[in-house]
Motif scaffolding. Structure first.
Motif, PDB file in Angstrom:
ATOM      1  N   LEU A  23       0.826  -1.210   0.000  1.00  0.00           N
ATOM      2  CA  LEU A  23       0.000   0.000   0.000  1.00  0.00           C
ATOM      3  C   LEU A  23       0.859   1.258   0.000  1.00  0.00           C
ATOM      4  CD1 LEU A  23      -2.830  -1.162   2.417  1.00  0.00           C
ATOM      5  CD2 LEU A  23      -3.034  -0.704  -0.039  1.00  0.00           C
ATOM      6  N   ALA A  56       0.374   4.033  -2.736  1.00  0.00           N
ATOM      7  CA  ALA A  56       0.230   5.459  -2.416  1.00  0.00           C
ATOM      8  C   ALA A  56       1.190   6.304  -3.252  1.00  0.00           C
ATOM      9  CB  ALA A  56       0.480   5.684  -0.930  1.00  0.00           C
ATOM     10  N   GLU A  64       0.218   9.218  -5.906  1.00  0.00           N
ATOM     11  CA  GLU A  64       0.813  10.557  -5.859  1.00  0.00           C
ATOM     12  C   GLU A  64       1.317  10.985  -7.234  1.00  0.00           C
ATOM     13  OE1 GLU A  64       3.885  10.568  -2.965  1.00  0.00           O
ATOM     14  OE2 GLU A  64       2.536  10.218  -1.267  1.00  0.00           O
ATOM     15  N   ASP A  94      -4.077   2.646   6.571  1.00  0.00           N
ATOM     16  CA  ASP A  94      -3.442   2.806   5.254  1.00  0.00           C
ATOM     17  C   ASP A  94      -4.468   3.041   4.157  1.00  0.00           C
ATOM     18  OD1 ASP A  94      -0.926   2.373   6.337  1.00  0.00           O
ATOM     19  OD2 ASP A  94      -0.978   0.212   5.970  1.00  0.00           O
ATOM     20  N   ALA A 144      -9.354   5.206   0.319  1.00  0.00           N
ATOM     21  CA  ALA A 144      -9.433   4.132  -0.680  1.00  0.00           C
ATOM     22  C   ALA A 144     -10.796   3.463  -0.590  1.00  0.00           C
ATOM     23  CB  ALA A 144      -8.329   3.107  -0.452  1.00  0.00           C
ATOM     24  N   LEU A 203      -7.591   4.864  -5.439  1.00  0.00           N
ATOM     25  CA  LEU A 203      -7.092   3.564  -4.984  1.00  0.00           C
ATOM     26  C   LEU A 203      -8.276   2.670  -4.656  1.00  0.00           C
ATOM     27  CD1 LEU A 203      -4.922   1.562  -4.043  1.00  0.00           C
ATOM     28  CD2 LEU A 203      -4.876   2.748  -1.833  1.00  0.00           C
TER      29      LEU A 203
END
Length: 572
Positions: free
Chosen positions: A253, A257, A261, A293, A297, A319
């Protein structure tokens, strides 16, 4: 393996291959509700109509098909046995029950060694299923073990030593422009994160003093393929990230991420149920560290998303977590519809680990999407990226592509309306009669030509005229729904049985028995279009609907996955 066919001249080989598929429970015709159809597999694997897909490497496949038990298969079966014993020893169950399961698994192993026709990963799944079959055994006995790995990974990343290594600028961090400098920084960051993902948290803790050298090697390795991967160069790609049975979901994860980004959309695929150290869908809801996390999402629990539903999620979320529908090593013959569609909508598939490399890189099969698979970075081995471009001739119809096709048609409708010409949309059977798609297209074009002759001032839109080879039923319906809801249709005409009879007369052909008595109400697509037509008519009462009565429709429901005809017809 890519050259293996069923039903070709070599009937002996065909029989052996079919028997092999049945023994491994990956033969669609015998288990259509669990095994992917040829059309669903074609979302992921570039297949010809009679081509066979097997979820293993070429070397393993031909070893299994051989007459003798090879050392490689013996070694893999031995590994499967050791994994089974390890799993049994980790269970808190009655010793007598454990002994009986062990005895049963030993018999299954002997059978596998005798016939050597079971894919090793399938043998692991079967033996582990037997081990977990006790009423007292937990459905997922390693939940706490994976939670500890996640906690360890988070704690390690919180250490100044590791955080400093991740944040340290590359030695050669120079560039002629800000964009070049940013690209170099991004490549270095991704290489380090991938390197971490390829380690288990325990291994990271043991090798933390050597990680900088690993990072430098990883950056050097990734730099060799970085510019070859179009999806990494484009900051608006959709990336499917696959989990592995080693490592931690927390590290995966972290990589996801980073990709988000950079502007990408990421679909993270986890296991549906227990598969040793691989993250499961249950972990996403029960592990508080993973829940942290996953803020921002979407965790999707639907195993059979439609194309529209998946595209809607991709528009709303950067996500998304999905299940691959299995609890074994990547097996494209058994994955869920949602996973297959996620693969189809992705621009790039990122995988890691020896297991996935064997399936995705070690096969001669070609895939429909680009694959970037990382191998190594364990026990001091250097990280090795394998980039595999998608098969030649495979075209991805992105949402942007489909919308562009629809908008082009809408523009023609708008011009016709501006000229005072009525817009007639002709809904007809295209793919709803299995095996008759080419005939349906010829028939529809002939009928529309006759309508154009009779109504020269009408602007007639016919799906057969805009049929795009390679689009499945979902793609076509997505395109046409945009056209149909434009509000520009004056007359919506649904194909009648009289149209079909007249069409075959104009073609100078006898009507095939498959077409007798058919009209638009037989078509899955036309049924969906009738629902849309009635909805549009409520907003635009002046639009006329002609053809079979609406109440004769609605016996059809959904397309079979990847097909042009109804799911109810798939197994007939």
């Amino acid at each position: 393996m890519r050259d293996v066919r069923i039903g070709r001249a070599n009937s002996t080989l065909s029989v052996r291959v079919v028997s092999f598929l049945i023994d491994n429970n990956i033969f669609h015709r015998l288990n259509p509700h669990l095994v992917a159809s040829h059309e669903q597999l074609a979302f992921m694997v570039a297949l010809e109509p009679d081509q066979v897909y097997v979820p293993c490497s070429d070397r393993v496949f031909f070893d299994l098909l051989g007459d003798e038990l090879t050392p490689r298969i013996r070694k893999e079966y031995g590994r499967a046995w050791r994994i089974c014993v390890m799993l049994l020893n980790s269970l808190d169950v009655d010793p007598l029950y454990k002994a009986s399961v062990l005895s049963f698994c030993r018999q299954r192993l002997k059978r596998a060694l005798l016939f050597h026709d079971i894919i090793p990963s399938r043998l692991i799944k079967r033996l582990s299923s037997f081990a977990l079959s006790s009423d007292n055994a937990l459905e997922d006995p390693w939940t706490e073990r994976r939670a500890r790995a996640t906690s360890l990974a988070r704690n390690l990343l919180g250490r100044d030593e590791l955080a400093g290594l991740l944040d340290r600028a590359p030695a050669s961090c120079t560039g002629t422009s800000y964009a070049a400098l940013q690209e170099r920084m991004d490549m270095g960051r991704m290489a380090r994160l991938v390197c971490l993902c390829c380690h288990s948290p325990d291994m990271v803790e043991k090798r933390i003093s050597d990680l900088w050298d690993d990072f430098l090697e990883a950056e050097e390795a990734l730099s060799r393929v970085w510019r070859d991967v179009p999806a990494l160069m484009d900051r608006h790609s959709t990336i499917l990230l696959l989990c592995d049975a080693s490592g931690s979901a927390h590290l995966d994860l972290l990589l996801a991420a980073f990709l988000v980004e950079r502007g990408h959309r990421v679909i993270y695929a986890v296991k549906d149920e227990f598969y040793f150290n691989a993250p499961t869908m249950s972990d996403m809801f029960t592990d508080p560290l993973l829940q942290a996390d996953l803020k921002g999402a979407y965790v999707c629990t639907d195993h059979s998303l439609s194309k529209n539903e998946l595209l809607q999620l991709l528009r709303e979320w950067r996500l998304i977590v999905v299940s691959d529908g299995t609890r074994e090593r990547l097996n494209l013959a058994r994955v869920s519809v949602t996973f297959a569609r996620a693969w189809k909508e992705a621009d790039l598939v990122i995988a890691r680990g020896r297991r996935l490399a064997e399936i995705l890189i070690g096969t001669s099969h070609e895939f429909t999407r680009d694959i970037l698979c990382f191998e190594g970075a364990l026990d001091g081995k250097p990280l090795t990226p394998h980039y595999r471009p998608h098969a030649r001739g495979v075209r991805k119809f992105s949402e942007r592509d489909i919308r562009a096709q629809a908008d082009q048609i809408i523009e023609g409708m708008r011009e016709a309306q501006g000229q005072g010409r009525p817009v007639l949309f002709y809904s007809c059977i295209i793919g709803s009669i299995p095996g008759q798609t080419s005939t349906a297209i010829r028939l529809a074009r002939c009928i529309v030509e006759e309508l154009s002759r009779r109504m020269p001032k009408a602007y007639i839109i016919n799906p057969a005229t805009h049929f795009v080879e390679g689009m499945d039923g979902d793609d076509l319906m997505y395109m046409w729904e945009r056209v149909q809801r434009s509000g520009l249709i004056s007359i919506w005409y649904f194909q009648t049985s009289d149209d079909i009879e007249e069409g075959f007369r104009l073609l100078g052909e006898n009507m095939p028995k498959e077409w007798m008595g058919k009209d638009a109400s037989y078509s899955t697509g036309c049924t969906k279009e009738m629902r849309i037509a009635l909805d549009v008519q409520r907003q635009n009462p002046e639009m006329q609907i002609r053809g079979p009565s609406p109440d004769t429709f609605f016996r059809r429901s959904e397309y079979g996955v990847g097909k042009y005809f109804d799911a109810a017809l798939v197994h007939r």
